[in-house]
Write a protein that holds these residues in place. Structure first.
Motif, mmCIF file in Angstrom:
data_model
loop_
_atom_site.group_PDB
_atom_site.id
_atom_site.type_symbol
_atom_site.label_atom_id
_atom_site.label_comp_id
_atom_site.label_asym_id
_atom_site.label_seq_id
_atom_site.Cartn_x
_atom_site.Cartn_y
_atom_site.Cartn_z
ATOM 1 N N SER A 100 0.842 -1.204 0.000
ATOM 2 C CA SER A 100 0.000 0.000 0.000
ATOM 3 C C SER A 100 0.870 1.244 0.000
ATOM 4 O O SER A 100 0.584 2.223 -0.704
ATOM 5 N N GLN A 157 -7.864 0.503 -0.165
ATOM 6 C CA GLN A 157 -8.076 -0.804 0.460
ATOM 7 C C GLN A 157 -9.416 -0.853 1.192
ATOM 8 O O GLN A 157 -10.159 -1.811 1.073
ATOM 9 N N ASP A 210 -5.810 -0.707 -4.624
ATOM 10 C CA ASP A 210 -5.206 -1.360 -3.472
ATOM 11 C C ASP A 210 -6.196 -2.382 -2.912
ATOM 12 O O ASP A 210 -7.144 -2.015 -2.226
ATOM 13 N N GLU A 211 -6.006 -3.621 -3.205
ATOM 14 C CA GLU A 211 -6.917 -4.689 -2.780
ATOM 15 C C GLU A 211 -8.381 -4.309 -2.971
ATOM 16 O O GLU A 211 -9.151 -4.300 -2.019
HETATM 17 MG MG LIG Z 1 -2.186 -2.650 2.152
#
Ligand SMILES: [Mg+2]
Ligand SMILES: Nc1ncnc2c1ncn2[C@@H]1O[C@H](COP(=O)(O)OP(=O)(O)OP(=O)(O)O)[C@@H](O)[C@H]1O
Lengths: 329, 291
Positions: free
Chosen positions: B79, B127, B207-208
């Motif tokens: 991240s 995320q 991010d994810e």
């Molecule tokens: Mg992360």
């Protein structure tokens, strides 16, 4: 024929709705018990004050009738007692409005500066300084206003009058600029700026980082992100801070007493004229040499101030509720 | 420099092949390697939080209109790294950076580059889903256009188009004016994707993006990523090895050895990384043996 489906009326169970969870543990019970006692006792004190003010002033209020709040005369000479507080009532509001007009933008910008713009060390220093300012007693500010600030602010008033005097708001009939609602408003503003700033800074600093990230990540500038994320998030809290400040402004006694001429002739909008009003200050001014009946009238004035503060708060709450529904885009 | 090369110059000096072969026969847009211009590139990137060096010497290239997956154990700095690619890193107190990040050949950290411009062109999905809670669904989709002060016509069309691409349209088309916080976590994340698409970024950092989604929406998002990669460059962080294989053309494996900053252990074409990893640690990781 059909087997039970959702459509069969009698088959739908009655929904059960949930209130607050009941306390079950001992410590929970003790906790909620003491909270209830505290809440009730504050209600009790409030009611007791109302009853005291109301019962003592009732005869005078009945005698004076509606002109107690709509009339503009206060006299005890020649055995005729006339008690009318309209100029004081109106003046209280006027001072508070002037104070807010100055204080709210300054406080919000100051809070934004501390939270989002200032270098981290400076913002720590400012935070401490403003916390201290918020704790200065109003008498001290009043004294300072009287001894030091009045002359400066009178100068500002004179400038306003010189350049913008053609606007009725800034007219001045007496060519004297001290002890005007304008100056009272400034003193109030100086008193409430720290309060509003402290509260605003606190709520602005609580803006969730992920929302600020979202705004910046979408290509928002700092000001855009503040406008679309931080301010909407903090709005309720900022208004709460303004309410606190307003409460203090409406009830302010000593500071106003030092810097404002209390005149029983309503001054509607000429804020640079040396004539104004404020209920709380008037009570203090008259209390020392008041006749027994006059004291009850002053208690009546206190009752009116109390009720007015209540209404102003309710109105402000209503405005906040409405503004929360307003569209952002 | 060879434009199609995506190689780490750290521990293992792999020679990524210059030929880009479609991952699967279904790959919608096979290209000749000559067409794959390097779009975004990092040069000797080091990243710090305060005194602590988190990431060391990362050299990666992200070819135009490709999907690159960043994989690696939790906490290794994925991240953090992805946030440096559009200058989000610098909002964190104490954050520091060394090295260059070249976007179309120009360093985005150059003194005269406006970071706001960079973030409009290099968008980001975070995320944690972070829709604006005080805005409606529709307002959320349009919020980026307002924030970036981009003029637009036909808001309804933009909203519909972006929500469709984020595969959220059918679920919310009847309540576009409802608050964004009334959506489920997975729906909120898809709303964030729609919001990012509305400003038409050239690069999308994710991010994810699927960590809060159910398998169905995950598949739909993956489809979206595939489609988007025809028109934009995508960098995606994922913990899901199958997902990395399904969506990405290239993969970079980040790993922090005990007490040391993270490095890119291996990077290259996704099929190579997963089928014929050169480093044993990569092999262990992609096969679920650690991390
Ligand atoms: Mg992360
Ligand atoms: N704001 C911060 N300040 C200081 N250290 C941080 C900060 N954010 C992250 N770190 C540290 O940087 C390292 C990398 O964090 P990062 O969030 O980039 O990991 P990650 O690879 O994304 O992990 P995950 O897969 O769990 O999301 C971690 O050791 C973390 O403790």
């Amino acid at each position: 024929m059909s087997s039970s489906t959702l459509e069969v009326p009698g088959n739908t169970p009655t929904p059960r709705y949930f209130g607050r969870e009941k306390s079950r543990t001992k410590s929970d019970k003790l906790f909620s018990g003491s909270i209830i006692v505290a809440a009730l006792s504050s209600l009790f004190v409030l009611t007791a004050i109302l009853i005291y003010l109301g019962s003592n002033s009732w005869p005078v209020l009945v005698e004076q009738g509606i002109s107690f709040v709509t009339g503009s005369e206060w006299s005890t000479t020649d055995g005729v007692e006339v008690f009318q507080i309209w100029p004081m009532l109106y003046g209280t509001l006027l001072n508070a409005i002037i104070g807010l007009v100055i204080a709210v933008p300054v406080s919000v910008f100051l809070a934004l500066f501390i939270v989002f713009l200032a270098p981290r060390n400076l913002s720590k220093v400012l935070t401490v300084v403003i916390d201290i300012l918020a704790a200065i007693p109003s008498g001290i500010i009043g004294l300072w206003g009287f001894l030091v600030f009045t002359d400066t602010a009178a100068g500002w008033g004179q400038l306003l009058n010189q350049y913008l005097g053609w606007i009725p708001l800034f007219a001045n009939d007496q060519n004297q600029f001290a002890r005007s609602p304008f100056i009272a408003g400034w003193v109030l503003a100086i008193m409430i700026i720290p309060i509003i700033t402290v509260v605003s800074r606190e709520v602005l600093a609580q803006t969730p980082q992920e929302l600020l990230d979202a705004a910046r990540g979408l290509g928002g500038s700092l000001s855009g992100s503040i406008r679309m994320v931080a301010l909407p998030h903090a709005r309720g809290g900022i208004v709460g801070g303004v309410m606190l400040g307003l409460g203090r402004a409406l009830g302010e006694t000593i500071a106003i007493y030092f810097v404002l001429n209390l005149i029983f002739d309503v001054n509607i909008y000429k804020i640079l004229n040396p004539e104004g009003g404020a209920i709380a200050s008037m009570i203090v001014a008259k209390f020392g040499e008041a006749t027994p009946n006059e004291i009850n009238a002053l208690l009546g004035a206190g009752l009116i101030l109390f009720i007015m503060t209540l209404f102003v708060n309710l109105a402000a709450n209503y405005i906040v509720k409405r503004s929360q529904r307003e569209k952002l885009i | 420099m060879d434009a199609t090369r995506i190689a780490s110059t750290t521990n293992v000096d792999i020679e990524a092949t210059g030929v880009r072969v479609p991952n699967t026969p279904q790959d919608a847009h096979p290209r000749n390697p000559e067409d794959a211009n390097v779009h975004l590139e990092t040069k000797d990137v080091h990243i710090w939080f305060g005194q602590r060096l988190i990431i060391e010497k990362v050299n990666l290239s992200f070819p135009e209109n490709s999907v690159t997956a960043l994989i690696g154990p939790s906490g290794c700095g994925k991240s953090t790294f992805i946030r440096t690619l559009n200058r989000m890193h610098e909002f964190i107190p104490g954050a520091a950076l060394a090295g260059q990040i070249l976007y179309d050949g120009k360093d985005i950290y150059d003194a005269h580059v406006d970071p706001v411009d960079i973030r409009v062109q290099i968008g980001m999905v975070f995320q944690k889903p972070n829709p604006f809670p005080s805005m409606s669904i529709k307002e959320n989709v349009l919020s980026g256009l307002h924030l970036a002060q981009i003029k637009y016509e036909n808001p309804d069309e933009i909203v519909r188009n972006c929500l469709e691409r984020a595969s959220l349209w059918t679920e919310v088309k009847d309540r576009l004016n409802a608050s964004a916080s009334s959506l489920s976590g997975g729906q909120q994340q898809r709303l964030c994707i729609a919001r990012a698409l509305a400003v038409n970024p050239k690069v999308l950092l994710m991010d994810e993006p699927c960590s809060a989604l159910d398998p169905g929406s995950t598949r739909r998002i993956e489809g979206t990523i595939k489609e988007l990669s025809q028109e934009m460059t995508i960098v995606i962080v994922t913990h899901n090895m199958a997902q990395a294989q399904r969506v990405s053309d290239y993969t970079a494996f980040f790993l922090a050895e005990e007490g040391a900053p993270a490095q890119v252990v291996e990077s290259g074409r996704t099929d190579e990384i997963f089928m014929r990893p050169k480093d044993p640690r990569t092999n262990d990781y992609v096969n679920g043996l650690f991390g």
